[in-house]
Motif scaffolding. Structure first.
Motif, PDB file in Angstrom:
ATOM      1  N   SER A  41       0.927  -1.104   0.171  1.00 14.31           N
ATOM      2  CA  SER A  41       0.033   0.134  -0.315  1.00 14.31           C
ATOM      3  C   SER A  41       0.908   0.923  -0.181  1.00 14.31           C
ATOM      4  CB  SER A  41      -1.520  -0.206   1.287  1.00 14.31           C
ATOM      5  OG  SER A  41      -1.670  -1.231   1.179  1.00 14.31           O
ATOM      6  N   GLY A  42       2.250   1.111  -0.685  1.00 17.85           N
ATOM      7  CA  GLY A  42       2.633   2.187  -0.464  1.00 17.85           C
ATOM      8  C   GLY A  42       3.932   2.641   0.602  1.00 17.85           C
ATOM      9  N   VAL A  43       3.688   1.918   1.901  1.00 16.47           N
ATOM     10  CA  VAL A  43       4.973   2.243   3.242  1.00 16.47           C
ATOM     11  C   VAL A  43       5.936   1.877   2.832  1.00 16.47           C
ATOM     12  CG1 VAL A  43       2.813   3.351   4.587  1.00 16.47           C
ATOM     13  CG2 VAL A  43       3.215   0.974   4.589  1.00 16.47           C
ATOM     14  N   GLU A  44       6.682   2.167   3.441  1.00 11.48           N
ATOM     15  CA  GLU A  44       8.154   2.302   3.254  1.00 11.48           C
ATOM     16  C   GLU A  44       8.613   1.232   4.946  1.00 11.48           C
ATOM     17  OE1 GLU A  44      10.533   5.697   1.859  1.00 11.48           O
ATOM     18  OE2 GLU A  44      11.972   5.049   3.570  1.00 11.48           O
ATOM     19  N   SER A  45       8.207   1.879   6.030  1.00  7.52           N
ATOM     20  CA  SER A  45       8.099   0.646   7.044  1.00  7.52           C
ATOM     21  C   SER A  45       6.765   0.553   7.464  1.00  7.52           C
ATOM     22  CB  SER A  45       9.357   1.529   8.130  1.00  7.52           C
ATOM     23  OG  SER A  45       8.775   2.582   8.636  1.00  7.52           O
ATOM     24  N   ILE A  46       6.775  -0.333   8.235  1.00  9.24           N
ATOM     25  CA  ILE A  46       5.337  -0.617   9.376  1.00  9.24           C
ATOM     26  C   ILE A  46       6.594  -1.505  10.707  1.00  9.24           C
ATOM     27  CG2 ILE A  46       3.747  -2.431   9.878  1.00  9.24           C
ATOM     28  CD1 ILE A  46       4.303  -2.847   6.510  1.00  9.24           C
ATOM     29  N   HIS A  47       5.504  -0.345  12.261  1.00  9.00           N
ATOM     30  CA  HIS A  47       6.426  -0.520  13.142  1.00  9.00           C
ATOM     31  C   HIS A  47       5.150  -1.586  13.710  1.00  9.00           C
ATOM     32  CE1 HIS A  47      10.081   1.182  12.757  1.00  9.00           C
ATOM     33  NE2 HIS A  47       9.311   1.986  11.788  1.00  9.00           N
ATOM     34  N   GLY A  48       4.570  -2.852  13.552  1.00  3.80           N
ATOM     35  CA  GLY A  48       3.130  -3.748  14.184  1.00  3.80           C
ATOM     36  C   GLY A  48       3.140  -3.711  15.043  1.00  3.80           C
ATOM     37  N   LEU A  49       1.742  -4.558  15.280  1.00  2.66           N
ATOM     38  CA  LEU A  49       1.439  -5.008  16.278  1.00  2.66           C
ATOM     39  C   LEU A  49       1.629  -6.602  16.240  1.00  2.66           C
ATOM     40  CD1 LEU A  49      -1.097  -2.757  18.039  1.00  2.66           C
ATOM     41  CD2 LEU A  49       0.831  -3.133  19.159  1.00  2.66           C
ATOM     42  N   ILE A  50       2.148  -7.108  17.396  1.00  7.32           N
ATOM     43  CA  ILE A  50       1.457  -9.124  17.703  1.00  7.32           C
ATOM     44  C   ILE A  50       0.175  -9.324  17.391  1.00  7.32           C
ATOM     45  CG2 ILE A  50       2.648 -10.769  18.557  1.00  7.32           C
ATOM     46  CD1 ILE A  50       5.278  -9.043  19.319  1.00  7.32           C
TER      47      ILE A  50
ATOM     48  N   LEU B 264      12.391  -4.636   6.087  1.00  9.32           N
ATOM     49  CA  LEU B 264      11.388  -5.363   7.087  1.00  9.32           C
ATOM     50  C   LEU B 264      12.136  -5.108   8.963  1.00  9.32           C
ATOM     51  CD1 LEU B 264      13.109  -8.939   5.869  1.00  9.32           C
ATOM     52  CD2 LEU B 264      11.113  -7.278   4.274  1.00  9.32           C
ATOM     53  N   GLY B 265      10.284  -4.987   9.258  1.00  5.42           N
ATOM     54  CA  GLY B 265      10.563  -4.093  10.315  1.00  5.42           C
ATOM     55  C   GLY B 265       9.814  -5.697  11.321  1.00  5.42           C
ATOM     56  N   LEU B 266      10.541  -5.518  12.463  1.00  2.00           N
ATOM     57  CA  LEU B 266      10.102  -6.858  13.132  1.00  2.00           C
ATOM     58  C   LEU B 266       9.534  -6.227  14.895  1.00  2.00           C
ATOM     59  CD1 LEU B 266       9.726 -10.188  14.186  1.00  2.00           C
ATOM     60  CD2 LEU B 266      12.710  -9.607  14.698  1.00  2.00           C
ATOM     61  N   ALA B 267       8.638  -6.965  15.067  1.00  3.37           N
ATOM     62  CA  ALA B 267       8.204  -6.843  16.554  1.00  3.37           C
ATOM     63  C   ALA B 267       8.276  -8.106  17.343  1.00  3.37           C
ATOM     64  CB  ALA B 267       6.669  -6.012  16.455  1.00  3.37           C
ATOM     65  N   GLY B 268       8.444  -8.221  18.267  1.00  2.00           N
ATOM     66  CA  GLY B 268       9.381  -9.609  19.706  1.00  2.00           C
ATOM     67  C   GLY B 268       8.407  -8.878  19.836  1.00  2.00           C
TER      68      GLY B 268
END
Lengths: 493, 86
Positions: free
Chosen positions: A421-430, A462-466
């Motif tokens: 969808s066009g975003v460069e990075s994602i800092h997501g929720l698990i 690549l954004g990892l949420a741990g």
């Protein structure tokens, strides 16, 4: 009522696919359930004979409610009273079940294994996963070994059976699975103006589920014209859905002849559905943010060579067989998880439980809003082509309401390709109770140092949420590095 | 199936199969379909697959970007069909 994902509190049983006396095998689809997020087909956890259905169609019950009783079959035949029937295993309502991964029972690992013989002449074939199809096979007397399964993973669909019986081209509406081929033949179904029917209109066989009747009423389809796929030929919602391609009097947009179309949301109106979906996501994400101490790590990876490899691979193929880069990310992630098992699984009751396999949840947005993240199972052991087919199928079914319960409860790790969808990075929720999440950003050309020289290379973040309870940042960093390494060697994927 | 109007109808037909809740005819023909109809790369691939199968032409990956608007797709397909016939 199984918990079909974090945040699920209750579900409405829309339709039973089985009735008392039916033999079911582990993995068979037994009911259609409406959750806040989607209509899901629920599988049975073990072999047996349905003794009693305890929840009526249309009833909404909390997670943990026993839906039906299963018996051994022997007992049912000889002395039902003497043997205490086993209950369909369900999460206990006393447990904080929304946090449960799946159910306490591991969902069926795969299609039930083929067995050499069956005690009572029941048709046995690992490719038959639906009692409806089995009943059809038994009734028609068709030779199972001669059937070609066109469903996902070679599963035999109702359409396959009908085709084999040689009556696919008659008025029988195709099962949704077979709509692709059968779509053009359903024009024979007459359309009746809405309001013409009461809700007590029977099918040809005289039976239909309440949900199917309501659906038929809404769509102006006459259930009496439909061939039911349910018990004793009862018309089910899927039959109505399959028939919905009948030409409408004022149809302004010609129906596409080739590709399958997506059935519309089937019960709750779309606008309301989006609202309900929002609340379901809210519950799950509140829980994620409240309970999971997240750490976030990110790495930009040079994927120039990877993308060239994909282009070269695709150049010799028709569009239908081309790969998307997302598939390589899935495979690289799964292979990296093999060496990082502490990131693949669940955090439950204060301890980490490793996932039984590497089942990647793939975040798929829904057009009416919201998203689901159903699993592709055993990603580490599958070829890129196989994964591409699986992903296509999953996206299609997620958006058309054809998911199975286990697909929503299986994920041991989730990947989001929001970069699309066009975003460069994602800092997501698990997604609880999982312990890690990978966000894949947009593929972006960047100035990049290669062998001490400046070059322009295509890269991806690549954004990892741990979950810091289950792993530490150092471990997460190592995992990200492993994905990057795999991703830059596409020929090994 | 080769007048611009027929190609446009084909594109709309395929798009309504991919994004059934949207009315493709309301789409700005010069706007990026991925934004207009919220298509992702899987949708884009499905659209190209269906169009190419319907017209029996190949659409190489490097040409995907020419299919990103309705107008662009119609022009591109017309060109492809014309070169195929010569």
């Amino acid at each position: 009522m199984p918990s079909l994902g974090a945040g699920m509190e209750s579900g409405r049983l829309l339709e039973w696919y089985v009735r008392p006396g039916d033999h079911v095998r582990r993995g068979d689809l037994i009911a259609l359930v409406e959750t806040d997020k989607a209509n899901i087909e629920v599988e049975v956890f073990q072999d047996g004979v349905v003794e009693e259905l305890l929840v009526e169609e249309g009833e909404k019950v909390p997670v943990g409610t026993v839906l039906a009783r299963l018996g051994s079959g022997v007992a049912a035949a000889e002395d039902t009273a003497a043997e205490a029937p086993e209950q369909v295993p369900e999460p206990s309502p006393a447990e904080p079940s929304p946090a449960e991964p799946a159910s306490p029972e591991p969902p069926p690992a795969e299609a039930p294994p083929a067995e050499p013989a069956s005690p009572d002449g029941e048709v046995v074939d690992a490719r038959i996963v639906s009692p409806l199809v089995r009943r059809l096979v038994e009734q028609s007397g068709v030779d199972v070994s001669q059937l070609r399964g066109t469903g996902p993973g070679g599963v035999i669909t109702r359409h396959d059976v009908e085709e084999a019986v040689g009556r696919a081209a008659t008025a029988a509406p195709a099962h949704a699975d077979g709509a692709e081929e059968g779509g053009g033949e359903q024009a024979a179904t007459p359309v009746t103006p809405p309001g013409h029917h009461d809700d007590a209109i029977p099918s040809r066989s005289g039976r239909s589920s309440p949900y199917a009747r309501r659906l038929a009423h809404e769509r102006g389809v006459d259930p009496a014209t439909l061939t039911g796929s349910g018990p004793e030929g009862a018309v089910l919602a899927r039959d109505v859905t399959a028939a919905r391609k009948a030409p409408e009097p004022d149809a302004s947009t010609p129906e596409l002849a080739g590709p399958p179309s997506r059935p519309e949301p089937r019960f709750t109106p779309a606008a309301e559905r989006a609202d309900v979906m929002r609340r379901a996501i809210a519950r799950a994400m509140e829980q994620a943010n409240r309970d999971i101490p997240h750490y976030h790590l990110g790495e930009t990876v040079d994927v120039e060579e990877t993308l060239r490899w994909v282009s070269e691979t695709n150049a010799g193929r028709p569009p239908a067989r081309r790969l998307l880069p997302a598939v390589l990310v899935l495979k690289a992630t799964a292979l990296a998880l093999k060496d990082h098992r502490d990131l693949n699984g669940y955090w439950i009751d204060g301890t980490f439980r490793a996932g039984a396999g590497i089942h990647l949840g793939v975040a798929i947005s829904l057009r009416q809003g919201g998203l689901l993240a159903p699993a592709i199972r055993d990603v580490d052991g599958r070829s890129l082509d196989d994964l591409m087919e699986a992903l296509k199928d999953l996206v299609e079914r997620t958006r058309s309401g054809g998911l199975r319960g286990s697909e929503l409860t299986d994920p041991t790790f989730t990947v989001s390709n929001l970069g699309d969808s066009g975003v460069e990075s994602i800092h997501g929720l698990i997604t609880p109770p999982q312990v890690a999440f990978l966000g894949v950003g947009r593929i972006t050309p960047r100035p990049w140092a290669v062998d001490g020289m400046l070059a322009v290379r295509r890269t991806v973040y690549l954004g990892l949420a741990g979950d810091h309870r289950a792993s530490d940042g150092r471990r997460g960093a190592h995992f990200l590095g492993a994905i990057a390494t795999r991703l830059t060697r596409p020929e090994t994927l | 199936m080769n007048t611009p109007q027929e190609l446009r109808e084909l594109v709309f037909e395929v798009l309504s199969g991919i994004a059934p809740e949207a009315d493709p005819t309301t789409v700005d023909p010069s706007a990026d379909l991925r934004d207009e109809l919220d298509l992702d790369s899987m949708d884009e691939l499905n659209m190209i697959t269906r169009v190419s199968e319907r017209l029996a032409i190949d659409v190489p990956e490097e040409d995907y970007q020419r299919m990103r608007t309705v107008d662009g797709a119609v022009d591109y397909l017309a060109t492809r069909l014309a070169t195929r016939r010569t």
